[in-house]
Design a protein around this motif. Sequence first.
Motif, short mmCIF file in Angstrom:
data_model
loop_
_atom_site.label_atom_id
_atom_site.label_comp_id
_atom_site.label_asym_id
_atom_site.label_seq_id
_atom_site.Cartn_x
_atom_site.Cartn_y
_atom_site.Cartn_z
N TRP A 267 0.82 -1.20 0.00
CA TRP A 267 0.00 0.00 0.00
C TRP A 267 0.86 1.26 0.00
N TRP B 295 -10.04 -4.63 -1.80
CA TRP B 295 -9.33 -3.85 -0.78
C TRP B 295 -9.44 -4.50 0.59
N THR C 241 -8.75 -0.58 6.71
CA THR C 241 -8.57 -0.48 5.26
C THR C 241 -9.22 0.78 4.72
#
Length: 425
Positions: A174, A209, A234
């Motif tokens: 990420w 995700w 998230t």
Amino acid sequence: MGEAVQRRMMGLTAVVAALGMTATLAGCGGDSGSGDVTLKLVAADYGTGPANTSEKYWSGVAAGFEKENPGIKVEVSVLHWKDVDREVGEMVEAGRAPDIAQIGAYADYATDGKLYTADETLAIRTAANFLPSLSDAGKIDGIQYGLPFVASTRLLFYNEKLFAQSGLDAPETWDDIRSAATALKAEGVTYPFALPLGQEEAQAETLMWLLSGGGGYTDDVGAYDIDSAANIATFRWLREDLVGKGLTGPVEPGKLDREKAFEAFADGEVGMLNGHPTLLDEAEAKGVKVGMVPLPGVDGPMKGSMGVADWMMGFKENGHRKEIGAFLDYAYSDENVLAFADEYDLLPVTGSAAAVMEGDKSHKKLHKFLAALPNSTLPPFGKTSWATVSDSIKKNIGKAVAPGSNPESVLGEIATEAKEAQAAE
């Protein structure tokens, strides 16, 4: 293809007109095996026009089957994928269920006792050939009703030219996504990272995700767990580190549909997004060189992916169990499975066909997607509540990344609706 849409009552006359079918069909025989039988098959159209309509495929399969099985005819109706779930629902409500349907959802029909099980129709070799992750997604209480028909997985796509111009490597985490998107924004890229959380397919983008953040829609025992700590984390990251930093482009994610995001990528306006094989051809046809890597996670690339499947099912209404089984066994031959997958850049659902594709260099562009399939996680298709929950996600999840939003509150509202829907199953 999308998921099952809400079904509504419709008169028999309108159903017959919509499907272009006659109301009187040969239908004797059933399990007794006596007399001629006409199987009614309704399938989704995966084509983009007359040149590649799925009707050509199914007509060919039907002709081959009829040649090998005298006394069984197959009447084929192919409908747009946006309409086929609704149309089949209307047929069932009107008491005119097809014998075989290839659509987006099976759970409601299975729960209502309208479907044959795989054990009742398929040869053992056919049932055992499905990839386990897909076969499991077709089960309710351990019994398989939904037969996976085609599948796809997702990878992270990036524009190699834009990445080269900014001196970037393919992202693995990420943090890599955030830093790459920051550099792309500085170079004037319109959508550094396209995040389509609009209603078209927000439930799929969301699941990608959630999985990459260590969460998902359900817990280890299959209960909804949408507002878990991992899922909240998230969406906080998405809100703060991507959307909040202006890295997702001019259209707010909650209003950006997948189709528009894909079009922008093919036009060279997107640095990164989560993509599937169809986009690969569209982008390369416009001169965009596409890089593909596994979905980045918090600490490194994911070993699996999100998977998607559409379903085949046999309805009990006309009593044609043996004939349905014979057709399905024929339809799931490697030749037929690979022909369909090849036509539409999708993945085969059987182990033997997947092995053939894996060893075929002409399918090289699909190999990375295929590698992710055995460890893929699918939406909870076996829950009759999933249609309601999916619709809630589509309508509400974009709010979780809006400036000033509270992801915990948004996910909590969806979770409450999910638990109520599950309790009503």
